[in-house]
Design a protein around this motif. Sequence first.
Motif, mmCIF file in Angstrom:
data_model
loop_
_atom_site.group_PDB
_atom_site.id
_atom_site.type_symbol
_atom_site.label_atom_id
_atom_site.label_comp_id
_atom_site.label_asym_id
_atom_site.label_seq_id
_atom_site.Cartn_x
_atom_site.Cartn_y
_atom_site.Cartn_z
ATOM 1 N N ASP A 9 0.915 -1.141 0.126
ATOM 2 C CA ASP A 9 -0.100 0.160 -0.205
ATOM 3 C C ASP A 9 0.972 1.299 -0.045
ATOM 4 O OD1 ASP A 9 -1.814 2.284 0.559
ATOM 5 O OD2 ASP A 9 -2.770 1.075 1.676
ATOM 6 N N VAL A 10 0.917 2.019 -1.003
ATOM 7 C CA VAL A 10 1.895 3.182 -1.219
ATOM 8 C C VAL A 10 1.441 4.090 -0.264
ATOM 9 C CG1 VAL A 10 2.334 2.634 -3.787
ATOM 10 C CG2 VAL A 10 0.508 4.395 -3.155
ATOM 11 N N ASN A 11 0.258 4.188 0.432
ATOM 12 C CA ASN A 11 -0.087 5.218 1.206
ATOM 13 C C ASN A 11 0.511 4.828 2.635
ATOM 14 O OD1 ASN A 11 -1.877 6.747 -0.436
ATOM 15 N ND2 ASN A 11 -2.900 4.946 -0.330
ATOM 16 N N TRP A 69 8.415 6.929 2.224
ATOM 17 C CA TRP A 69 8.675 7.399 0.839
ATOM 18 C C TRP A 69 9.985 8.193 1.010
ATOM 19 C CZ3 TRP A 69 6.211 8.214 -3.717
ATOM 20 C CH2 TRP A 69 4.813 7.439 -3.723
ATOM 21 N N LYS A 70 10.869 8.038 -0.117
ATOM 22 C CA LYS A 70 12.242 8.845 -0.213
ATOM 23 C C LYS A 70 11.811 10.148 -0.848
ATOM 24 C CE LYS A 70 16.922 8.844 -1.665
ATOM 25 N NZ LYS A 70 17.985 7.905 -2.280
ATOM 26 N N CYS A 129 8.612 5.113 -3.178
ATOM 27 C CA CYS A 129 8.795 4.017 -2.199
ATOM 28 C C CYS A 129 9.028 2.726 -2.895
ATOM 29 C CB CYS A 129 7.284 4.146 -1.470
ATOM 30 S SG CYS A 129 5.915 3.709 -2.553
ATOM 31 N N VAL A 130 9.565 1.816 -2.027
ATOM 32 C CA VAL A 130 10.017 0.597 -2.715
ATOM 33 C C VAL A 130 9.537 -0.631 -1.744
ATOM 34 C CG1 VAL A 130 12.094 -0.791 -3.212
ATOM 35 C CG2 VAL A 130 12.337 1.685 -3.468
ATOM 36 N N GLU A 132 6.865 9.347 -8.077
ATOM 37 C CA GLU A 132 6.091 10.455 -8.520
ATOM 38 C C GLU A 132 7.177 11.396 -9.110
ATOM 39 O OE1 GLU A 132 4.554 11.764 -5.091
ATOM 40 O OE2 GLU A 132 2.612 10.356 -5.020
ATOM 41 N N LEU A 133 6.877 11.842 -10.333
ATOM 42 C CA LEU A 133 7.708 12.598 -11.041
ATOM 43 C C LEU A 133 6.901 14.154 -11.214
ATOM 44 C CD1 LEU A 133 8.099 9.732 -12.315
ATOM 45 C CD2 LEU A 133 9.568 10.846 -13.958
ATOM 46 N N PRO A 134 7.615 15.097 -10.744
ATOM 47 C CA PRO A 134 6.854 16.441 -11.087
ATOM 48 C C PRO A 134 7.250 16.819 -12.295
ATOM 49 C CG PRO A 134 8.859 16.659 -9.729
ATOM 50 C CD PRO A 134 8.786 15.107 -9.887
#
Length: 105
Positions: free
Chosen positions: A8-10, A14-15, A25-26, A39-41
């Motif tokens: 669950d990414v939530n 997170w790095k 996240c891994v 996530e890429l801005p």
Amino acid sequence: MEKARVFDVNEMEWKRDWPRGLASCVMKMSPDATLQFWELPPGGGADPHQHPEAQLTYVQSGIIKFVVSGEAFVLNAGCFMLIPPHAVHQADNIGSQTAINVDFF
């Protein structure tokens, strides 16, 4: 025998201090399988790099330009790409919104 596991990414750690604004996240699923959520801005991305593992990339949202061994590919949401082992590759969010991709190693 390994047990089933939930990713669950939530709930993952997170790095958020990657160069170029990336966040990830891994989850090391097993000795042979790793999942990484990115996530890429806008304007953000991953500089050229390579690794010994094959990489299957899924673009969940946004528009990401990948350059693999000198060849450019533009992937939209819903696209997959296989990056061969040891191939030099990079990724750049060329859209105006945060892009999300998931890598399987």
